[in-house]
Write a protein that holds these residues in place. Structure first.
Motif, PDB file in Angstrom:
ATOM      1  N   PHE A  52       0.828  -1.067   0.062  1.00 52.40           N
ATOM      2  CA  PHE A  52      -0.201  -0.359  -0.058  1.00 52.40           C
ATOM      3  C   PHE A  52       0.877   1.138   0.273  1.00 52.40           C
ATOM      4  O   PHE A  52       0.322   2.377  -0.581  1.00 52.40           O
ATOM      5  CB  PHE A  52      -1.292  -0.049   1.100  1.00 52.40           C
ATOM      6  N   THR A  53       1.888   1.188   1.026  1.00 56.95           N
ATOM      7  CA  THR A  53       2.990   1.972   0.641  1.00 56.95           C
ATOM      8  C   THR A  53       3.259   2.456  -0.303  1.00 56.95           C
ATOM      9  O   THR A  53       3.829   3.924  -1.606  1.00 56.95           O
ATOM     10  CB  THR A  53       4.597   2.223   1.655  1.00 56.95           C
ATOM     11  N   VAL A  54       3.748   1.289  -1.043  1.00 55.97           N
ATOM     12  CA  VAL A  54       4.434   2.197  -2.485  1.00 55.97           C
ATOM     13  C   VAL A  54       3.430   2.582  -3.554  1.00 55.97           C
ATOM     14  O   VAL A  54       3.688   3.501  -4.167  1.00 55.97           O
ATOM     15  CB  VAL A  54       4.939   0.641  -3.087  1.00 55.97           C
ATOM     16  N   VAL A  55       2.203   1.717  -3.195  1.00 57.14           N
ATOM     17  CA  VAL A  55       0.964   2.184  -4.233  1.00 57.14           C
ATOM     18  C   VAL A  55       0.943   3.406  -4.271  1.00 57.14           C
ATOM     19  O   VAL A  55       0.891   4.820  -4.956  1.00 57.14           O
ATOM     20  CB  VAL A  55       0.100   1.369  -4.589  1.00 57.14           C
ATOM     21  N   LEU A  56       0.901   3.716  -2.952  1.00 57.83           N
ATOM     22  CA  LEU A  56      -0.233   5.301  -2.220  1.00 57.83           C
ATOM     23  C   LEU A  56       1.439   6.367  -2.827  1.00 57.83           C
ATOM     24  O   LEU A  56       1.232   7.642  -3.397  1.00 57.83           O
ATOM     25  CB  LEU A  56       0.170   5.409  -0.639  1.00 57.83           C
ATOM     26  N   VAL A  57       2.985   6.020  -2.415  1.00 59.88           N
ATOM     27  CA  VAL A  57       4.427   7.240  -2.958  1.00 59.88           C
ATOM     28  C   VAL A  57       3.770   7.179  -4.499  1.00 59.88           C
ATOM     29  O   VAL A  57       4.211   8.458  -4.882  1.00 59.88           O
ATOM     30  CB  VAL A  57       4.998   6.651  -2.351  1.00 59.88           C
ATOM     31  N   SER A  58       4.045   5.946  -5.284  1.00 60.69           N
ATOM     32  CA  SER A  58       3.876   5.850  -7.020  1.00 60.69           C
ATOM     33  C   SER A  58       2.521   6.900  -7.586  1.00 60.69           C
ATOM     34  O   SER A  58       2.979   7.780  -8.083  1.00 60.69           O
ATOM     35  CB  SER A  58       4.059   4.607  -7.476  1.00 60.69           C
ATOM     36  N   LEU A  59       1.966   7.002  -6.436  1.00 59.37           N
ATOM     37  CA  LEU A  59       0.186   7.199  -6.986  1.00 59.37           C
ATOM     38  C   LEU A  59       1.002   8.565  -6.752  1.00 59.37           C
ATOM     39  O   LEU A  59       0.290   9.912  -7.229  1.00 59.37           O
ATOM     40  CB  LEU A  59      -1.183   7.453  -6.334  1.00 59.37           C
ATOM     41  N   THR A  60       1.425   9.419  -5.406  1.00 59.38           N
ATOM     42  CA  THR A  60       1.362  10.958  -5.335  1.00 59.38           C
ATOM     43  C   THR A  60       2.364  10.918  -5.782  1.00 59.38           C
ATOM     44  O   THR A  60       2.076  12.407  -6.277  1.00 59.38           O
ATOM     45  CB  THR A  60       1.545  11.238  -3.870  1.00 59.38           C
ATOM     46  N   GLY A  61       3.316  10.363  -6.559  1.00 62.54           N
ATOM     47  CA  GLY A  61       4.230  11.028  -7.166  1.00 62.54           C
ATOM     48  C   GLY A  61       3.867  11.296  -8.939  1.00 62.54           C
ATOM     49  O   GLY A  61       4.608  12.268  -9.586  1.00 62.54           O
ATOM     50  N   GLY A  62       3.169  10.246  -9.105  1.00 60.56           N
ATOM     51  CA  GLY A  62       2.418  10.100 -11.037  1.00 60.56           C
ATOM     52  C   GLY A  62       1.582  11.627 -10.664  1.00 60.56           C
ATOM     53  O   GLY A  62       1.684  12.209 -11.687  1.00 60.56           O
ATOM     54  N   ILE A  63       0.632  12.295  -8.976  1.00 59.94           N
ATOM     55  CA  ILE A  63       0.258  14.009 -10.023  1.00 59.94           C
ATOM     56  C   ILE A  63       0.819  15.096  -8.785  1.00 59.94           C
ATOM     57  O   ILE A  63       0.999  15.654  -9.759  1.00 59.94           O
ATOM     58  CB  ILE A  63      -1.107  13.471  -9.419  1.00 59.94           C
ATOM     59  N   GLY A  64       1.738  14.838  -9.084  1.00 60.06           N
ATOM     60  CA  GLY A  64       2.780  15.818  -8.496  1.00 60.06           C
ATOM     61  C   GLY A  64       3.013  16.282  -7.135  1.00 60.06           C
ATOM     62  O   GLY A  64       3.265  17.309  -7.010  1.00 60.06           O
ATOM     63  N   VAL A  66       4.263  14.899  -4.478  1.00 61.62           N
ATOM     64  CA  VAL A  66       5.803  14.565  -3.837  1.00 61.62           C
ATOM     65  C   VAL A  66       6.522  14.243  -5.384  1.00 61.62           C
ATOM     66  O   VAL A  66       6.572  14.029  -6.251  1.00 61.62           O
ATOM     67  CB  VAL A  66       5.467  13.059  -3.048  1.00 61.62           C
ATOM     68  N   SER A  67       7.676  14.422  -4.694  1.00 59.73           N
ATOM     69  CA  SER A  67       8.948  14.017  -5.123  1.00 59.73           C
ATOM     70  C   SER A  67      10.084  13.456  -4.730  1.00 59.73           C
ATOM     71  O   SER A  67      10.089  12.671  -3.523  1.00 59.73           O
ATOM     72  CB  SER A  67       9.931  15.303  -7.101  1.00 59.73           C
ATOM     73  N   TYR A  68      10.257  12.244  -5.855  1.00 56.68           N
ATOM     74  CA  TYR A  68      11.465  11.197  -5.010  1.00 56.68           C
ATOM     75  C   TYR A  68      12.924  11.073  -6.010  1.00 56.68           C
ATOM     76  O   TYR A  68      12.468  11.620  -7.404  1.00 56.68           O
ATOM     77  CB  TYR A  68      10.862  10.087  -4.829  1.00 56.68           C
ATOM     78  N   LYS A  69      13.839  10.768  -6.092  1.00 57.83           N
ATOM     79  CA  LYS A  69      14.667  10.734  -6.666  1.00 57.83           C
ATOM     80  C   LYS A  69      14.620   9.136  -7.669  1.00 57.83           C
ATOM     81  O   LYS A  69      13.671   8.260  -7.061  1.00 57.83           O
ATOM     82  CB  LYS A  69      16.385  10.675  -6.875  1.00 57.83           C
ATOM     83  N   PRO A  70      15.380   8.929  -9.286  1.00 59.17           N
ATOM     84  CA  PRO A  70      14.631   7.992 -10.253  1.00 59.17           C
ATOM     85  C   PRO A  70      15.559   6.543  -9.319  1.00 59.17           C
ATOM     86  O   PRO A  70      16.647   7.163  -8.500  1.00 59.17           O
ATOM     87  CB  PRO A  70      15.424   8.465 -11.241  1.00 59.17           C
ATOM     88  N   VAL A  71      15.117   5.133  -9.330  1.00 58.82           N
ATOM     89  CA  VAL A  71      15.575   4.254  -8.919  1.00 58.82           C
ATOM     90  C   VAL A  71      16.865   3.996  -9.297  1.00 58.82           C
ATOM     91  O   VAL A  71      16.866   4.292 -10.892  1.00 58.82           O
ATOM     92  CB  VAL A  71      15.500   3.062  -8.704  1.00 58.82           C
ATOM     93  N   LYS A  72      18.050   4.003  -8.862  1.00 65.05           N
ATOM     94  CA  LYS A  72      19.042   3.805  -9.637  1.00 65.05           C
ATOM     95  C   LYS A  72      19.896   2.772  -8.700  1.00 65.05           C
ATOM     96  O   LYS A  72      19.850   2.620  -7.623  1.00 65.05           O
ATOM     97  CB  LYS A  72      20.420   5.248  -9.770  1.00 65.05           C
ATOM     98  N   TYR A  73      21.125   1.767  -8.290  1.00 64.35           N
ATOM     99  CA  TYR A  73      21.836   0.345  -8.175  1.00 64.35           C
ATOM    100  C   TYR A  73      22.413   1.019  -7.148  1.00 64.35           C
ATOM    101  O   TYR A  73      22.298   0.657  -5.882  1.00 64.35           O
ATOM    102  CB  TYR A  73      22.366   0.127  -9.293  1.00 64.35           C
ATOM    103  N   LYS A  74      23.082   2.485  -7.203  1.00 63.22           N
ATOM    104  CA  LYS A  74      24.367   3.162  -6.334  1.00 63.22           C
ATOM    105  C   LYS A  74      22.362   3.372  -5.081  1.00 63.22           C
ATOM    106  O   LYS A  74      23.483   3.066  -4.259  1.00 63.22           O
ATOM    107  CB  LYS A  74      24.738   3.952  -6.538  1.00 63.22           C
ATOM    108  N   ASN A  75      21.987   3.550  -5.212  1.00 61.52           N
ATOM    109  CA  ASN A  75      20.853   4.581  -4.494  1.00 61.52           C
ATOM    110  C   ASN A  75      20.387   2.842  -3.370  1.00 61.52           C
ATOM    111  O   ASN A  75      20.125   2.660  -2.418  1.00 61.52           O
ATOM    112  CB  ASN A  75      19.994   5.044  -4.419  1.00 61.52           C
ATOM    113  N   ILE A  76      20.240   1.995  -4.367  1.00 69.13           N
ATOM    114  CA  ILE A  76      19.811   0.486  -4.460  1.00 69.13           C
ATOM    115  C   ILE A  76      20.579   0.018  -3.498  1.00 69.13           C
ATOM    116  O   ILE A  76      20.413  -0.709  -1.981  1.00 69.13           O
ATOM    117  CB  ILE A  76      19.488  -0.113  -4.775  1.00 69.13           C
TER     118      ILE A  76
END
Length: 150
Positions: A52-64, A66-76
């Motif tokens: 649910f958290t992943v879906v909620l963050v994705s939805l709020t990011g999709g509508i602008g 919230v913003s977050y950095k793109p997923v990169k191997y270094k960050n993982i």
């Protein structure tokens, strides 16, 4: 955007953020306690909450909202240990709330807060004010008294 760094220094915003945190923390703990007694397992609850958290963050990011950095191997690589620790905290928290009364879980959380403050002091060299130390002692003492009487 709602998120910005460094944090804005608005007293009202700080009070509202703190009040919202308290409200949602209480809601989460008591609803988890209620769910813990249902047929669903602790692991399923953690899985559902995480999804649910992943879906909620994705939805709020999709509508602008919230913003977050793109997923990169270094960050993982950087976030793998905190992610594992977070999941472990959720699973052990579910086990605790299922087996212990709420005052005892509160005591354990307050003990964790004391360790976090001490770790913040020694690892990051952040000063802890006398008032904060007094509040930590009072909070811990009140939790012990509450847990003893339960």
């Amino acid at each position: 955007m709602l998120s910005s760094y460094p944090p804005q220094r608005w007293p009202l915003a700080s009070v509202l953020a703190g009040a919202a945190y308290i409200c949602f923390s209480v809601t989460l703990n008591l609803s988890n306690k209620a769910i813990a007694y249902s047929a669903i397992s602790s692991y399923q609850l953690v899985l559902f909450q995480s999804l649910f958290t992943v879906v909620l963050v994705s939805l709020t990011g999709g509508i602008g909202l919230v913003s977050y950095k793109p997923v990169k191997y270094k960050n993982i690589k950087r976030w793998i240990f905190p992610g594992i620790a977070y999941v472990a905290m959720l699973v052990t928290g579910q086990a605790s709330i299922r087996r212990l009364p709420v005052p005892m879980v509160t005591l354990l959380k307050n003990i964790a807060l004391v360790f976090i403050a001490v770790g913040d002091r020694f690892i990051f060299a952040h000063q802890i004010s006398r008032e904060s130390v007094l509040l930590l002692v009072l909070m811990f003492s009140a939790s012990v008294v509450g847990a003893i009487s339960d």
